[in-house]
Write an enzyme that holds these catalytic residues in place. Structure first.
Site, PDB file in Angstrom:
ATOM      1  CD  GLU A   1      -9.219  -0.996   3.951  1.00 25.79           C
ATOM      2  OE1 GLU A   1      -9.506  -0.346   3.295  1.00 25.79           O
ATOM      3  OE2 GLU A   1      -8.691  -0.821   4.967  1.00 25.79           O
TER       4      GLU A   1
ATOM      5  NE  ARG B   1     -10.920  12.478   3.618  1.00 19.36           N
ATOM      6  CZ  ARG B   1     -10.482  11.314   3.827  1.00 19.36           C
ATOM      7  NH1 ARG B   1     -11.741  10.367   3.861  1.00 19.36           N
ATOM      8  NH2 ARG B   1      -9.497  10.706   3.695  1.00 19.36           N
TER       9      ARG B   1
ATOM     10  CG  ASN C   1      -1.776   1.171   1.328  1.00 19.41           C
ATOM     11  OD1 ASN C   1      -1.979   1.930   0.417  1.00 19.41           O
ATOM     12  ND2 ASN C   1      -2.661   1.131   2.381  1.00 19.41           N
TER      13      ASN C   1
ATOM     14  NE  ARG D   1      -6.224   0.897   0.188  1.00 20.54           N
ATOM     15  CZ  ARG D   1      -6.890   1.322   1.251  1.00 20.54           C
ATOM     16  NH1 ARG D   1      -6.064   1.338   2.413  1.00 20.54           N
ATOM     17  NH2 ARG D   1      -7.969   1.694   1.379  1.00 20.54           N
TER      18      ARG D   1
END
Ligand code: AMP
Length: 397
Positions: free
Chosen positions: A385, A241, A7, A91
């Site tokens: 993941e 966010r 990743n 990824r």
């Protein structure tokens, strides 16, 4: 067969080597500050002493070489040679609309990843650097790209089109893509498996609640809606966010603060969410502590976070005309017992959803957390993941 999962970020590279015979992690680690002074590799291997190395890493190729060296090292390594590693799973953030599935990398795939730089400017260039570094360091080894956007590719048009002039979709591909796709696919499938639900028809809502947070609706593991959009900014309130916001606020702040649109989007991405609301931290534990100590806006930030999650669950239950199971995952979803309890108790009674306090007193492992008489099954399903990427990689090679 052993699979290496990479990743890559712009200045970092996380890796795991997974033995697919038993899906166990043999080694994992991190290269930090690639291309910046003070680069460092940290490596942990099953049954070996932890190892770290501070050395120059001017680019991702050097970092990838150091990772393979660490994995094959006599003292800290877990394989005798790179030949024992079957393939590398990468990824990749954005695959645009071209990829509805993970894929073995070739020149055409790299071209599409490059074409998507515009849509994933922070991640796609780094992801491609990781792939090209592997091509250079271990030529001939197969690379598989696993995209964060493929979950969103099964969404129907009514869910992925924004109500703006269609020319912007045609010219620039502006649509809902959704992110955390690897996690949503993995957790929705695990929920079906763990819960013994109908693999074709189960209506599942996955709440991926971490520093980045998103929520998805799927039927039989196939995505029908997801809360992140063109970028990961849309949807839930997150660590930093804002999630959903009236776009006119961007213009208003830009005009009054004499800032550019880029400046304001930076604020919405990096200085908003529970950090911006509470003024305390982007970390839920810090904000919860502040709320307990009487910080009003910390409490409001947590309430607003739960409220937004509940609104999306309601929307997705409506979108699927029902819901069989709700799964909580990621840092907050897997660990925050109180947040799970409050989301269900404050807002989901109308669905007949009931939490069982004893079952909910659990962290980080697969568990049913709803009461026997709950009309909707509620689960804790840890996301993984890396394992999802490794499984896809194995399947494709
Ligand atoms: P992730 O991005 O999935 O790694 O999740 C990170 C978030 O999970 C951080 O905001 C942490 O505060 C939160 N988290 C981790 N453990 C806990 C916990 N025990 N209670 C509340 N939040 C937690």
């Amino acid at each position: 067969m052993k699979i290496l999962v990479l990743n890559c970020g712009s200045s970092s590279l996380k890796y795991q080597l997974i033995d697919m015979d038993n899906e166990e992690v043999l080694a994992k680690g991190l290269c930090e500050r690639i291309g910046i002074a003070g680069s460092k590799l940290t490596h942990k291997a099953e049954g070996k002493d932890d190892y770290s190395l501070e050395t120059d890493m001017p680019d991702h190729s050097v970092a990838v070489k150091l990772v393979f060296d660490a994995l094959t090292d006599e003292k800290h390594g877990v394989v005798n040679s790179v030949d024992e590693i079957g393939a590398v799973g990468h990824r990749v953030l954005h695959g645009g609309t071209k990829f509805t599935e993970s894929i073995v990398v070739n020149d055409e795939v790299k071209k599409v990843i490059r074409e998507c730089f515009d849509l994933g400017p922070l991640h796609n260039p780094a992801n491609l650097m990781g792939i090209e570094a592997c091509e250079k360091v271990v030529p001939g080894k197969k690379n598989v790209a696993v995209f964060d956007t493929t979950f969103g590719m099964s969404l129907p048009e009514k869910a992925y089109f924004y109500a703006i002039p269609t020319e912007y979709y045609e010219k620039y591909g502006i649509r809902r893509y959704g992110f955390h796709g690897t996690s949503h696919t993995f957790v929705s499938h695990e929920t079906i498996k763990f819960g013994g639900l109908d693999p074709e028809k189960a209506k599942v809502i996955v709440c991926h609640l971490g520093n980045g947070a998103s929520i998805s609706a799927s039927i039989g593991g196939k995505g029908v809606d997801t809360s992140m959009g063109l970028t990961p900014l849309e949807g839930l309130i997150m660590g930093t966010r804002s999630g959903d916001i009236d776009p006119a606020a961007v213009q208003f702040i830009a005009n009054h603060e004499n800032k550019s649109v880029d400046d304001v989007l930076n604020i919405l991405n990096k200085k908003s969410g529970i950090l911006g609301m509470s003024g305390v931290s982007s970390d839920f534990r810090d904000v919860e502590k502040a709320a307990q100590e009487g910080n009003h806006m910390a409490e409001v930030a947590l309430q607003a976070f739960r409220y937004r999650v509940a609104k999306y669950i309601g929307a997705y239950a409506a979108a699927m005309n029902g819901v069989d199971a709700i799964a909580f995952t990621a840092g907050v979803g897997e660990n925050d017992i109180k947040a799970r309890k409050l989301i269900v108790e404050e807002y989901l009674g109308y669905l007949g959803a009931k939490i069982d306090d004893e079952r909910n007193n659990v962290r980080g492992k697969e568990a049913l957390i709803s009461a026997d008489d709950s009309k909707v099954k509620i689960y804790l399903i840890p996301t993984n993941e890396e394992l999802a990427i490794a499984r896809d990689t194995l399947r494709l090679i």
